[in-house]
Write an enzyme that holds these catalytic residues in place. Structure first.
Site, PDB file in Angstrom:
ATOM      1  N   GLY A  74      29.046  40.964  47.525  1.00 46.01           N
ATOM      2  CA  GLY A  74      29.514  39.582  47.540  1.00 46.01           C
ATOM      3  C   GLY A  74      30.752  39.429  48.412  1.00 46.01           C
ATOM      4  O   GLY A  74      31.701  38.747  48.052  1.00 46.01           O
ATOM      5  N   HIS A  75      30.725  40.099  49.550  1.00 45.63           N
ATOM      6  CA  HIS A  75      31.829  39.989  50.496  1.00 45.63           C
ATOM      7  C   HIS A  75      31.401  40.540  51.855  1.00 45.63           C
ATOM      8  O   HIS A  75      30.328  41.148  51.980  1.00 45.63           O
ATOM      9  CB  HIS A  75      33.070  40.734  49.983  1.00 45.63           C
ATOM     10  N   ALA A  76      32.259  40.303  52.851  1.00 44.27           N
ATOM     11  CA  ALA A  76      32.113  40.925  54.172  1.00 44.27           C
ATOM     12  C   ALA A  76      33.457  41.550  54.521  1.00 44.27           C
ATOM     13  O   ALA A  76      34.450  41.346  53.809  1.00 44.27           O
ATOM     14  CB  ALA A  76      31.719  39.884  55.211  1.00 44.27           C
ATOM     15  N   ARG A 116      27.395  41.222  52.402  1.00 42.56           N
ATOM     16  CA  ARG A 116      26.481  42.129  51.708  1.00 42.56           C
ATOM     17  C   ARG A 116      26.433  41.834  50.211  1.00 42.56           C
ATOM     18  O   ARG A 116      27.464  41.551  49.592  1.00 42.56           O
ATOM     19  CB  ARG A 116      26.814  43.587  51.965  1.00 42.56           C
ATOM     20  N   LEU A 163      36.541  39.524  53.302  1.00 44.89           N
ATOM     21  CA  LEU A 163      36.232  38.085  53.258  1.00 44.89           C
ATOM     22  C   LEU A 163      35.400  37.904  52.001  1.00 44.89           C
ATOM     23  O   LEU A 163      34.234  38.296  51.955  1.00 44.89           O
ATOM     24  CB  LEU A 163      35.450  37.672  54.514  1.00 44.89           C
TER      25      LEU A 163
END
Ligand code: TYD
Length: 142
Positions: free
Chosen positions: A53-55, A101, A126
């Site tokens: 749940g982030h990049a 992802r 992010l």
């Protein structure tokens, strides 16, 4: 989206099968095309877990199902999506920076092993999807 980003791809990790246990080995800049600065792994993952749940702005990672299996769903800043089912220690998914992802569909008892190109830095994350879509890396001027 930066044209320098590499498309997510599977790296073959050498496996030496043995009746006494399969040995897998990963050598930086041979198997993995970057200097590994950090290794982390996640254990005790329940089957229903949703992780990620982030990049990342800069970080490159290789994600490996060292044991068990799980699914990695990726999205680039143009909204293109792809997914990989990782179910073998002989396959590592290389994910460049600026890919959102989501990891899910864990087989109970899975071990998620990650090789990272940088040290842990919360400023590199992010974590908001809108921020991810809008983020533009600083322009490099010569
Ligand atoms: P996070 O990367 O969000 O986990 P996941 O993507 O697997 O869901 O990290 C979870 C927490 O752990 C977060 O508070 C940051 C911390 N953390 C570290 O302190 N060091 C690390 O190397 C990593 C990967 C996470």
């Amino acid at each position: 989206m930066s044209t320098n980003l590499q498309t997510p791809r599977i790296l073959d990790i050498p496996v030496r099968p043995d009746p006494l246990g399969d040995l897998c080995f990963i050598e930086a800049q041979r198997v993995v095309p970057f200097e590994i600065k950090r290794v982390y792994f996640i254990t005790g993952i329940p089957a229903h877990a949703k992780r990620g749940g982030h990049a990342h702005k800069d970080l490159i990672e290789v994600i490996i199902a060292a044991h068990g299996a799980f699914t990695v769903k990726l999205e680039d800043q143009a909204g293109n999506r792809c997914e990989f089912r990782l179910d073998s220690p002989g396959r590592g998914l290389m994910v460049d920076s600026l890919y959102w992802r989501d990891l899910s569909e864990y087989q109970e008892g899975s071990l998620c092993l990650v090789l990272a190109s940088g040290y842990y830095d919360e400023n590199d994350y992010l974590r908001n999807h809108d921020d991810f879509l809008e983020y533009r890396p600083p322009t490099i001027r010569c």
